[in-house]
Design a protein around this motif. Structure first.
Motif, PDB file in Angstrom:
ATOM      1  N   GLU A 109       0.840  -1.203   0.000  1.00 55.00           N
ATOM      2  CA  GLU A 109       0.000   0.000   0.000  1.00 55.00           C
ATOM      3  C   GLU A 109       0.875   1.253   0.000  1.00 55.00           C
ATOM      4  O   GLU A 109       0.595   2.219  -0.718  1.00 55.00           O
ATOM      5  CB  GLU A 109      -0.920  -0.021   1.218  1.00 55.00           C
ATOM      6  CG  GLU A 109      -1.995   1.036   1.186  1.00 55.00           C
ATOM      7  CD  GLU A 109      -2.993   0.870   2.311  1.00 55.00           C
ATOM      8  OE1 GLU A 109      -4.179   1.130   2.064  1.00 55.00           O
ATOM      9  OE2 GLU A 109      -2.587   0.481   3.433  1.00 55.00           O
ATOM     10  N   ARG A 110       1.953   1.223   0.766  1.00 48.76           N
ATOM     11  CA  ARG A 110       2.873   2.358   0.799  1.00 48.76           C
ATOM     12  C   ARG A 110       3.475   2.609  -0.590  1.00 48.76           C
ATOM     13  O   ARG A 110       3.699   3.745  -0.988  1.00 48.76           O
ATOM     14  CB  ARG A 110       3.969   2.095   1.833  1.00 48.76           C
ATOM     15  CG  ARG A 110       4.869   3.251   2.103  1.00 48.76           C
ATOM     16  CD  ARG A 110       5.846   3.028   3.254  1.00 48.76           C
ATOM     17  NE  ARG A 110       6.532   1.753   3.213  1.00 48.76           N
ATOM     18  CZ  ARG A 110       6.323   0.742   4.065  1.00 48.76           C
ATOM     19  NH1 ARG A 110       5.442   0.873   5.053  1.00 48.76           N
ATOM     20  NH2 ARG A 110       6.991  -0.385   3.956  1.00 48.76           N
ATOM     21  N   ASP A 111       3.711   1.522  -1.333  1.00 52.09           N
ATOM     22  CA  ASP A 111       4.257   1.634  -2.692  1.00 52.09           C
ATOM     23  C   ASP A 111       3.166   1.879  -3.743  1.00 52.09           C
ATOM     24  O   ASP A 111       3.449   1.890  -4.939  1.00 52.09           O
ATOM     25  CB  ASP A 111       5.035   0.365  -3.057  1.00 52.09           C
ATOM     26  CG  ASP A 111       6.293   0.200  -2.241  1.00 52.09           C
ATOM     27  OD1 ASP A 111       6.773   1.196  -1.652  1.00 52.09           O
ATOM     28  OD2 ASP A 111       6.821  -0.933  -2.181  1.00 52.09           O
ATOM     29  N   ARG A 112       1.923   2.009  -3.280  1.00 53.26           N
ATOM     30  CA  ARG A 112       0.759   2.292  -4.134  1.00 53.26           C
ATOM     31  C   ARG A 112       0.456   1.178  -5.136  1.00 53.26           C
ATOM     32  O   ARG A 112      -0.109   1.420  -6.199  1.00 53.26           O
ATOM     33  CB  ARG A 112       0.909   3.633  -4.836  1.00 53.26           C
ATOM     34  CG  ARG A 112       0.971   4.766  -3.847  1.00 53.26           C
ATOM     35  CD  ARG A 112       0.938   6.085  -4.498  1.00 53.26           C
ATOM     36  NE  ARG A 112       0.838   7.090  -3.437  1.00 53.26           N
ATOM     37  CZ  ARG A 112       1.415   8.259  -3.483  1.00 53.26           C
ATOM     38  NH1 ARG A 112       2.106   8.606  -4.527  1.00 53.26           N
ATOM     39  NH2 ARG A 112       1.280   9.095  -2.488  1.00 53.26           N
ATOM     40  N   ALA A 128      -8.109  -6.130   0.634  1.00 49.64           N
ATOM     41  CA  ALA A 128      -6.941  -5.639  -0.103  1.00 49.64           C
ATOM     42  C   ALA A 128      -7.253  -5.776  -1.582  1.00 49.64           C
ATOM     43  O   ALA A 128      -7.803  -6.787  -2.026  1.00 49.64           O
ATOM     44  CB  ALA A 128      -5.711  -6.454   0.271  1.00 49.64           C
ATOM     45  N   GLN A 129      -6.910  -4.759  -2.335  1.00 48.44           N
ATOM     46  CA  GLN A 129      -7.226  -4.735  -3.767  1.00 48.44           C
ATOM     47  C   GLN A 129      -6.005  -4.209  -4.527  1.00 48.44           C
ATOM     48  O   GLN A 129      -5.389  -3.230  -4.107  1.00 48.44           O
ATOM     49  CB  GLN A 129      -8.422  -3.813  -3.978  1.00 48.44           C
ATOM     50  CG  GLN A 129      -8.932  -3.712  -5.379  1.00 48.44           C
ATOM     51  CD  GLN A 129     -10.080  -2.717  -5.429  1.00 48.44           C
ATOM     52  OE1 GLN A 129      -9.872  -1.523  -5.255  1.00 48.44           O
ATOM     53  NE2 GLN A 129     -11.288  -3.221  -5.641  1.00 48.44           N
ATOM     54  N   ILE A 130      -5.669  -4.854  -5.618  1.00 49.40           N
ATOM     55  CA  ILE A 130      -4.551  -4.393  -6.431  1.00 49.40           C
ATOM     56  C   ILE A 130      -4.940  -3.101  -7.146  1.00 49.40           C
ATOM     57  O   ILE A 130      -6.087  -2.933  -7.549  1.00 49.40           O
ATOM     58  CB  ILE A 130      -4.095  -5.488  -7.432  1.00 49.40           C
ATOM     59  CG1 ILE A 130      -2.732  -5.141  -8.036  1.00 49.40           C
ATOM     60  CG2 ILE A 130      -5.157  -5.743  -8.488  1.00 49.40           C
ATOM     61  CD1 ILE A 130      -2.067  -6.306  -8.744  1.00 49.40           C
ATOM     62  N   THR A 131      -3.990  -2.183  -7.259  1.00 54.77           N
ATOM     63  CA  THR A 131      -4.231  -0.915  -7.955  1.00 54.77           C
ATOM     64  C   THR A 131      -3.815  -1.063  -9.419  1.00 54.77           C
ATOM     65  O   THR A 131      -3.145  -2.029  -9.789  1.00 54.77           O
ATOM     66  CB  THR A 131      -3.397   0.215  -7.315  1.00 54.77           C
ATOM     67  OG1 THR A 131      -2.011  -0.093  -7.499  1.00 54.77           O
ATOM     68  CG2 THR A 131      -3.719   0.392  -5.840  1.00 54.77           C
ATOM     69  N   PRO A 132      -4.176  -0.098 -10.255  1.00 54.81           N
ATOM     70  CA  PRO A 132      -3.675  -0.134 -11.636  1.00 54.81           C
ATOM     71  C   PRO A 132      -2.140  -0.158 -11.696  1.00 54.81           C
ATOM     72  O   PRO A 132      -1.559  -0.842 -12.531  1.00 54.81           O
ATOM     73  CB  PRO A 132      -4.259   1.143 -12.258  1.00 54.81           C
ATOM     74  CG  PRO A 132      -5.537   1.364 -11.490  1.00 54.81           C
ATOM     75  CD  PRO A 132      -5.202   0.957 -10.078  1.00 54.81           C
ATOM     76  N   ALA A 133      -1.476   0.569 -10.783  1.00 55.72           N
ATOM     77  CA  ALA A 133      -0.008   0.542 -10.743  1.00 55.72           C
ATOM     78  C   ALA A 133       0.495  -0.856 -10.369  1.00 55.72           C
ATOM     79  O   ALA A 133       1.509  -1.320 -10.897  1.00 55.72           O
ATOM     80  CB  ALA A 133       0.521   1.576  -9.751  1.00 55.72           C
ATOM     81  N   GLY A 134      -0.219  -1.509  -9.466  1.00 54.58           N
ATOM     82  CA  GLY A 134       0.141  -2.884  -9.089  1.00 54.58           C
ATOM     83  C   GLY A 134      -0.040  -3.837 -10.250  1.00 54.58           C
ATOM     84  O   GLY A 134       0.793  -4.732 -10.487  1.00 54.58           O
TER      85      GLY A 134
END
Length: 193
Positions: A109-112, A128-134
């Motif tokens: 999360e800290r790494d977005r 917990a959900q993956i972001t587009p950046a993830g």
């Protein structure tokens, strides 16, 4: 036992042609006072193989700033639904504690690469959900990982890979059963593998 950096030339073959680690065999023979060492040698070989695979995975992830544990969680989230996954479900699927997953999710999360979102079905829960950046991180990591795994499992037939997977998961099943049995006998409730 520091046997994880062996090169294939440091392994020998038994009369049946199977690889073995002479150093591990000698150490296990001393440990068992001459009794059968096969199960202990197999356990050592599993550990050696685990470390070999983890070194390859970590090598690819380190340049990208993720530990192998965080990478595992990110990969699991990339395959999840859009809603996300609970910390407990991530912990169970990864075979680690919820506390461990919470720390890994904090890092991601800290790494977005991951975000926490409310559970639509239970307002008390967070997913917990993956972001587009993830997801982009996973996409950029996919090809190098596939190439690394192809290299480390070079010359394995599909049947051998299937058998290896099966045997490793049988070990995990046996450990889980043993853990459950031991926790029932000592009064604890720890069924975590």
């Amino acid at each position: 036992m520091k046997d994880v950096h062996k090169s294939p030339t440091e392994f020998d073959r038994d009369p049946g042609g199977s690889l073995f680690d002479p150093g591990a065999r000698a150490a296990m023979a001393r440990f068992t006072a001459g009794d059968d060492t096969l199960a202990l040698e197999a356990a050592t070989a599993v550990r050696t193989a685990f470390h070999a695979v983890e070194r390859i995975r970590a090598h690819g992830a380190q340049g990208r700033g993720l530990s192998s544990g965080a990478l595992d969680i990110l990969m699991r989230l990339s395959a999840s639904t859009d809603d996300g996954v609970s910390i407990g479900d991530l912990a169970q699927s990864a075979g680690v504690s919820s506390r461990n997953v919470t720390g890994l999710v904090d890092t991601l999360e800290r790494d977005r690469l991951v975000r926490r979102v409310p559970d639509r079905h239970d307002r008390r829960s967070v997913l917990a959900q993956i972001t587009p950046a993830g997801q982009a991180w996973i996409e950029s990591f996919r090809r190098p990982t596939q190439a690394a795994m192809a290299a480390i499992f070079r010359d394995f037939t599909p049947d051998e890979l299937t058998q290896l997977r099966h045997l490793c998961l049988r070990l995990a099943e046996n450990q889980h059963r043993l853990s459950r049995h031991l926790s029932q006998n000592d009064g604890t409730d720890d069924t975590r593998p």
